[in-house]
Design a protein around this motif. Structure first.
Motif, short mmCIF file in Angstrom:
data_model
loop_
_atom_site.label_atom_id
_atom_site.label_comp_id
_atom_site.label_asym_id
_atom_site.label_seq_id
_atom_site.Cartn_x
_atom_site.Cartn_y
_atom_site.Cartn_z
N ALA A 87 0.77 -1.11 -0.21
CA ALA A 87 0.04 0.07 0.00
C ALA A 87 0.74 1.29 0.05
CB ALA A 87 -1.01 0.05 1.38
N LEU A 88 2.11 0.97 0.64
CA LEU A 88 2.85 2.43 0.85
C LEU A 88 3.88 2.44 -0.39
CD1 LEU A 88 3.87 2.02 4.62
CD2 LEU A 88 2.37 3.78 3.55
N ARG A 89 4.06 1.53 -1.13
CA ARG A 89 5.00 1.41 -2.11
C ARG A 89 5.11 2.58 -3.22
NH1 ARG A 89 4.85 -3.44 -3.67
NH2 ARG A 89 6.06 -4.24 -2.19
N PRO A 90 3.80 2.64 -3.78
CA PRO A 90 3.68 3.86 -4.91
C PRO A 90 3.77 5.31 -4.31
CG PRO A 90 1.59 2.58 -4.48
CD PRO A 90 2.46 1.92 -3.68
N TRP A 91 3.34 5.40 -3.07
CA TRP A 91 3.50 6.72 -2.36
C TRP A 91 5.05 7.16 -2.14
CZ3 TRP A 91 -0.24 9.59 -3.52
CH2 TRP A 91 -1.35 9.03 -3.75
N ARG A 92 5.72 6.04 -1.57
CA ARG A 92 7.11 6.15 -1.27
C ARG A 92 7.90 6.86 -2.62
NH1 ARG A 92 7.86 1.19 2.53
NH2 ARG A 92 8.65 2.03 4.38
N GLU A 93 7.46 6.15 -3.98
CA GLU A 93 7.88 6.34 -5.03
C GLU A 93 7.77 7.74 -5.51
OE1 GLU A 93 6.70 3.38 -7.79
OE2 GLU A 93 7.76 1.68 -6.84
N LYS A 94 6.46 8.42 -5.16
CA LYS A 94 5.95 9.88 -5.47
C LYS A 94 6.83 10.74 -4.51
CE LYS A 94 1.40 8.51 -7.28
NZ LYS A 94 0.23 8.79 -7.46
N TYR A 95 7.11 10.23 -3.34
CA TYR A 95 7.64 11.26 -2.10
C TYR A 95 9.04 10.54 -1.81
CZ TYR A 95 3.16 13.71 -2.22
OH TYR A 95 1.91 14.22 -2.47
N PRO A 96 9.85 10.55 -2.46
CA PRO A 96 11.34 9.72 -2.19
C PRO A 96 11.99 10.26 -1.04
CG PRO A 96 11.29 10.79 -4.37
CD PRO A 96 10.12 11.01 -3.98
N GLY A 97 11.70 11.66 -0.76
CA GLY A 97 12.27 12.56 0.27
C GLY A 97 11.42 12.33 1.54
N VAL A 98 10.71 11.61 1.59
CA VAL A 98 9.87 11.27 2.95
C VAL A 98 10.39 10.13 3.53
CG1 VAL A 98 7.65 11.28 4.18
CG2 VAL A 98 7.97 12.94 2.19
N PRO A 99 10.99 10.23 4.77
CA PRO A 99 11.35 8.75 5.51
C PRO A 99 9.86 8.39 5.87
CG PRO A 99 12.40 10.77 6.35
CD PRO A 99 11.46 11.48 5.48
N VAL A 100 9.89 6.75 5.82
CA VAL A 100 8.67 6.09 6.37
C VAL A 100 9.09 5.04 7.34
CG1 VAL A 100 6.77 4.60 5.44
CG2 VAL A 100 7.62 6.57 4.04
N ALA A 101 8.47 5.01 8.38
CA ALA A 101 8.37 4.10 9.49
C ALA A 101 7.10 3.39 9.49
CB ALA A 101 8.78 4.67 10.71
N GLU A 102 7.36 2.09 9.43
CA GLU A 102 6.06 1.05 9.45
C GLU A 102 5.79 0.50 10.52
OE1 GLU A 102 6.00 -1.83 6.21
OE2 GLU A 102 6.66 -0.32 4.74
N ALA A 103 4.70 0.46 11.12
CA ALA A 103 4.37 -0.09 12.47
C ALA A 103 3.05 -0.93 12.25
CB ALA A 103 3.91 1.22 13.43
N LEU A 104 3.41 -2.18 12.80
CA LEU A 104 2.21 -3.39 12.89
C LEU A 104 1.96 -3.59 14.37
CD1 LEU A 104 3.54 -5.67 10.33
CD2 LEU A 104 1.45 -4.06 10.16
N THR A 105 0.53 -3.72 14.53
CA THR A 105 0.58 -3.94 16.06
C THR A 105 -0.92 -4.99 15.89
OG1 THR A 105 -0.49 -3.20 18.17
CG2 THR A 105 -0.77 -1.88 16.28
N ALA A 106 -0.90 -5.85 16.94
CA ALA A 106 -2.04 -6.90 16.96
C ALA A 106 -3.21 -6.03 18.04
CB ALA A 106 -1.55 -8.11 17.66
N GLU A 107 -2.78 -4.90 18.33
CA GLU A 107 -3.97 -4.24 19.33
C GLU A 107 -5.20 -3.81 18.30
OE1 GLU A 107 -2.00 -1.59 22.62
OE2 GLU A 107 -1.16 -1.19 20.64
N ARG A 108 -6.39 -3.62 18.96
CA ARG A 108 -7.48 -3.16 18.26
C ARG A 108 -6.87 -1.93 17.90
NH1 ARG A 108 -11.71 -2.91 22.81
NH2 ARG A 108 -9.83 -2.16 24.04
N PRO A 109 -7.57 -1.51 16.59
CA PRO A 109 -7.34 -0.41 15.64
C PRO A 109 -7.31 0.88 16.47
CG PRO A 109 -8.68 -1.94 14.34
CD PRO A 109 -8.50 -2.44 15.62
N ALA A 110 -8.36 1.06 17.15
CA ALA A 110 -8.27 2.41 17.95
C ALA A 110 -7.24 2.37 18.83
CB ALA A 110 -9.69 2.57 18.86
#
Length: 279
Positions: A207-230
């Motif tokens: 999901a993030l890949r196309p936007w990383r390519e459009k904004y190569p200067g923006v550092p991206v940190a991905e976070a996954l958690t098993a917690e409920r979304p809220a």
């Protein structure tokens, strides 16, 4: 000339902080700022109320004083203000249609119950056609980082576009969080249910890949958690200057349902919250 940033103004203490946030955003984007104070006039058949002229005077005075305050605090700001003779929610929704975004003030955090946001805020968040930013009265400038909640079951295009653009303008890191990873409620299909968190990680990266390519200067940190979304989104947001969430189209309802993540964010996020309509 680009579309303006619109701020809904009333007589409560939450309006000036929201207006100052919007002024900084307008300068960041080189846009005009438009202050709106909805003024619900009496019907032609209604008798004239005592001090009605005084009420109109003080409403106009509110805007005039705030415009002066904003110009003093933000040199170079292009700002206008107007009283709009309509009910508040329709006036704000109409103004937002031709705006880059709509900014509203929100009360402080932590108050129990579900009515802290207020009827106006709920309806505008649920039905706005442009991004709506809720600014808490006690928000303080934090970092340039932006947190965005990513839902792998729906479309994220408008949400990620707004979030990446905001991070690029601020020069901050984009924190992309998907909560509920590894559960059937947090993934987009059987293949992700089977592969659990690894599958969710692959889907988030895709999901993030196309936007990383459009904004190569923006550092991206991905976070996954098993917690409920809220909870997962709330636990990722601290330290950010803006939290961005998507909002799917909602059906008309006397009491709009915003969903648990948006509801929690507006009441408890430690920073302004941008709610972006999707689809």
């Amino acid at each position: 000339m680009g579309a303006p940033i619109v701020v809904g103004v009333d007589g409560f203490a939450e309006s000036p902080p929201a207006a100052h946030w919007a002024a900084r955003e307008a300068l960041l984007r080189d846009l005009r700022l438009r202050l709106i104070h909805a003024w619900n006039p009496p019907s032609p058949e209604a008798p004239t109320l005592p001090h009605e002229d005084d009420l109109h005077y003080w409403a106009q005075r509110l805007l005039t004083d705030l415009v002066g305050e904003l110009r003093d605090a933000h040199p170079g700001l292009r700002v206008s203000a107007e009283l709009v003779p309509r009910e508040t929610v329709p006036a704000l929704l109409d103004a937002a249609r031709d705006a880059e975004m709509l900014v509203l003030g929100s009360r402080g955090r932590g108050t129990p119950g579900g009515y802290l946001l207020g009827s106006t805020g709920r309806h505008v968040l649920a039905h706005g056609e442009r991004p709506v930013i809720m600014v808490h009265a006690d928000d303080r400038p934090l970092t340039a980082d932006v947190t965005v909640g990513v839902c792998l079951r729906g479309t994220n295009e408008e949400t990620l576009r707004f979030a990446f653009d905001a991070a690029a303008r601020r020069g901050g890191t984009l924190r992309a969080v998907h909560a509920g990873a590894g559960t059937s409620a947090g993934t987009s299909g059987p293949e992700y249910e089977e592969s659990g968190e690894a599958g969710a990680g692959d889907a988030l990266d895709a999901a993030l890949r196309p936007w990383r390519e459009k904004y190569p200067g923006v550092p991206v940190a991905e976070a996954l958690t098993a917690e409920r979304p809220a909870l997962g989104v709330m636990h990722t947001a601290p330290g950010s200057g803006l939290l961005v969430l998507g909002r799917e189209e909602t059906e008309p309802d006397p009491v709009p349902c915003l969903g648990s993540v948006i509801h929690a964010a507006v009441h408890h996020a430690p920073c302004p919250v941008a709610v972006v309509p999707c689809g």
